[in-house]
Design a protein around this motif. Structure first.
Motif, PDB file in Angstrom:
ATOM      1  N   PRO A  40       1.547  -2.169  -5.692  1.00 26.99           N
ATOM      2  CA  PRO A  40       2.271  -1.213  -4.838  1.00 26.99           C
ATOM      3  C   PRO A  40       3.759  -1.157  -5.191  1.00 26.99           C
ATOM      4  O   PRO A  40       4.378  -2.184  -5.477  1.00 26.99           O
ATOM      5  CB  PRO A  40       2.076  -1.775  -3.428  1.00 26.99           C
ATOM      6  CG  PRO A  40       0.829  -2.587  -3.514  1.00 26.99           C
ATOM      7  CD  PRO A  40       0.852  -3.191  -4.894  1.00 26.99           C
ATOM      8  N   PHE A  41       4.309   0.040  -5.191  1.00 28.02           N
ATOM      9  CA  PHE A  41       5.741   0.223  -5.411  1.00 28.02           C
ATOM     10  C   PHE A  41       6.150   1.637  -5.017  1.00 28.02           C
ATOM     11  O   PHE A  41       5.313   2.494  -4.781  1.00 28.02           O
ATOM     12  CB  PHE A  41       6.132  -0.075  -6.868  1.00 28.02           C
ATOM     13  CG  PHE A  41       5.734   0.984  -7.851  1.00 28.02           C
ATOM     14  CD1 PHE A  41       6.658   1.917  -8.305  1.00 28.02           C
ATOM     15  CD2 PHE A  41       4.437   1.040  -8.334  1.00 28.02           C
ATOM     16  CE1 PHE A  41       6.281   2.889  -9.226  1.00 28.02           C
ATOM     17  CE2 PHE A  41       4.060   2.009  -9.251  1.00 28.02           C
ATOM     18  CZ  PHE A  41       4.986   2.938  -9.688  1.00 28.02           C
ATOM     19  N   ILE A  42       7.453   1.849  -4.970  1.00 30.32           N
ATOM     20  CA  ILE A  42       8.035   3.165  -4.703  1.00 30.32           C
ATOM     21  C   ILE A  42       9.121   3.388  -5.745  1.00 30.32           C
ATOM     22  O   ILE A  42       9.890   2.473  -6.053  1.00 30.32           O
ATOM     23  CB  ILE A  42       8.662   3.235  -3.288  1.00 30.32           C
ATOM     24  CG1 ILE A  42       7.598   3.021  -2.225  1.00 30.32           C
ATOM     25  CG2 ILE A  42       9.363   4.566  -3.073  1.00 30.32           C
ATOM     26  CD1 ILE A  42       8.159   2.892  -0.820  1.00 30.32           C
ATOM     27  N   THR A  43       9.185   4.598  -6.304  1.00 32.84           N
ATOM     28  CA  THR A  43      10.230   4.915  -7.272  1.00 32.84           C
ATOM     29  C   THR A  43      10.605   6.384  -7.180  1.00 32.84           C
ATOM     30  O   THR A  43       9.786   7.210  -6.763  1.00 32.84           O
ATOM     31  CB  THR A  43       9.783   4.578  -8.719  1.00 32.84           C
ATOM     32  OG1 THR A  43      10.891   4.718  -9.601  1.00 32.84           O
ATOM     33  CG2 THR A  43       8.649   5.471  -9.180  1.00 32.84           C
ATOM     34  N   LEU A  68       9.606  11.707  -5.286  1.00 30.33           N
ATOM     35  CA  LEU A  68       9.354  10.325  -4.917  1.00 30.33           C
ATOM     36  C   LEU A  68       7.890   9.999  -5.155  1.00 30.33           C
ATOM     37  O   LEU A  68       7.011  10.784  -4.780  1.00 30.33           O
ATOM     38  CB  LEU A  68       9.700  10.123  -3.433  1.00 30.33           C
ATOM     39  CG  LEU A  68       9.576   8.721  -2.880  1.00 30.33           C
ATOM     40  CD1 LEU A  68      10.654   7.814  -3.480  1.00 30.33           C
ATOM     41  CD2 LEU A  68       9.718   8.744  -1.367  1.00 30.33           C
ATOM     42  N   THR A  70       4.954   7.076  -4.458  1.00 29.90           N
ATOM     43  CA  THR A  70       4.571   5.858  -3.754  1.00 29.90           C
ATOM     44  C   THR A  70       3.172   5.445  -4.202  1.00 29.90           C
ATOM     45  O   THR A  70       2.286   6.289  -4.327  1.00 29.90           O
ATOM     46  CB  THR A  70       4.585   6.031  -2.218  1.00 29.90           C
ATOM     47  OG1 THR A  70       3.631   7.022  -1.847  1.00 29.90           O
ATOM     48  CG2 THR A  70       5.963   6.431  -1.734  1.00 29.90           C
ATOM     49  N   ASP A  72       0.223   2.589  -3.214  1.00 33.11           N
ATOM     50  CA  ASP A  72      -0.186   1.614  -2.206  1.00 33.11           C
ATOM     51  C   ASP A  72      -1.683   1.399  -2.290  1.00 33.11           C
ATOM     52  O   ASP A  72      -2.449   2.346  -2.089  1.00 33.11           O
ATOM     53  CB  ASP A  72       0.207   2.099  -0.817  1.00 33.11           C
ATOM     54  CG  ASP A  72      -0.086   1.088   0.272  1.00 33.11           C
ATOM     55  OD1 ASP A  72      -0.093  -0.126  -0.027  1.00 33.11           O
ATOM     56  OD2 ASP A  72      -0.311   1.499   1.420  1.00 33.11           O
ATOM     57  N   VAL A  76      -2.104   6.970  -3.945  1.00 37.89           N
ATOM     58  CA  VAL A  76      -0.876   7.318  -4.665  1.00 37.89           C
ATOM     59  C   VAL A  76      -0.424   8.687  -4.168  1.00 37.89           C
ATOM     60  O   VAL A  76      -1.234   9.605  -4.047  1.00 37.89           O
ATOM     61  CB  VAL A  76      -1.118   7.348  -6.193  1.00 37.89           C
ATOM     62  CG1 VAL A  76       0.127   7.786  -6.930  1.00 37.89           C
ATOM     63  CG2 VAL A  76      -1.609   5.988  -6.681  1.00 37.89           C
ATOM     64  N   THR A  77       0.881   8.810  -3.880  1.00 46.45           N
ATOM     65  CA  THR A  77       1.430  10.067  -3.398  1.00 46.45           C
ATOM     66  C   THR A  77       2.655  10.437  -4.218  1.00 46.45           C
ATOM     67  O   THR A  77       3.563   9.617  -4.373  1.00 46.45           O
ATOM     68  CB  THR A  77       1.818   9.970  -1.906  1.00 46.45           C
ATOM     69  OG1 THR A  77       0.679   9.551  -1.149  1.00 46.45           O
ATOM     70  CG2 THR A  77       2.319  11.307  -1.385  1.00 46.45           C
TER      71      THR A  77
END
Length: 86
Positions: A40-43, A68, A70, A72, A76-77
């Motif tokens: 999981p990460f956000i960038t 953005l 995300t 999880d 994935v979004t």
């Protein structure tokens, strides 16, 4: 091939919602590929061409002006200010 649930959205609504085998985009630190089981990460996402590999091996290509991403567990979004299919 393992898959994950992918949503690509812009202010115009959901542009893609379904199973994907991979997503290739340009993150804030460079090009990246998301596969099933990714940590999981956000960038931030830079303006770039992106590719979605579907479970049957075919690909869809589009262009985002940035946004953005995300990741999880199995979801994935990609939220984009503007997205268009090629």
């Amino acid at each position: 091939m393992a898959t994950f649930q992918l949503t690509v959205s812009s202010p115009d609504g959901h542009l893609f919602q379904g199973e994907a085998a991979a997503l290739m985009v340009r993150g804030s630190e460079g090009d990246l590929a998301v596969l099933a089981g990714h940590i999981p990460f956000i960038t931030a996402v830079a303006a770039c061409d992106c590719r979605i590999q579907l479970p049957d091996g075919t690909e869809r290509a589009g262009h985002t002006d940035g946004g953005l991403l995300t990741v999880d567990k199995d979801t994935v979004t990609l939220l984009s200010g503007s997205f268009r299919w090629k």
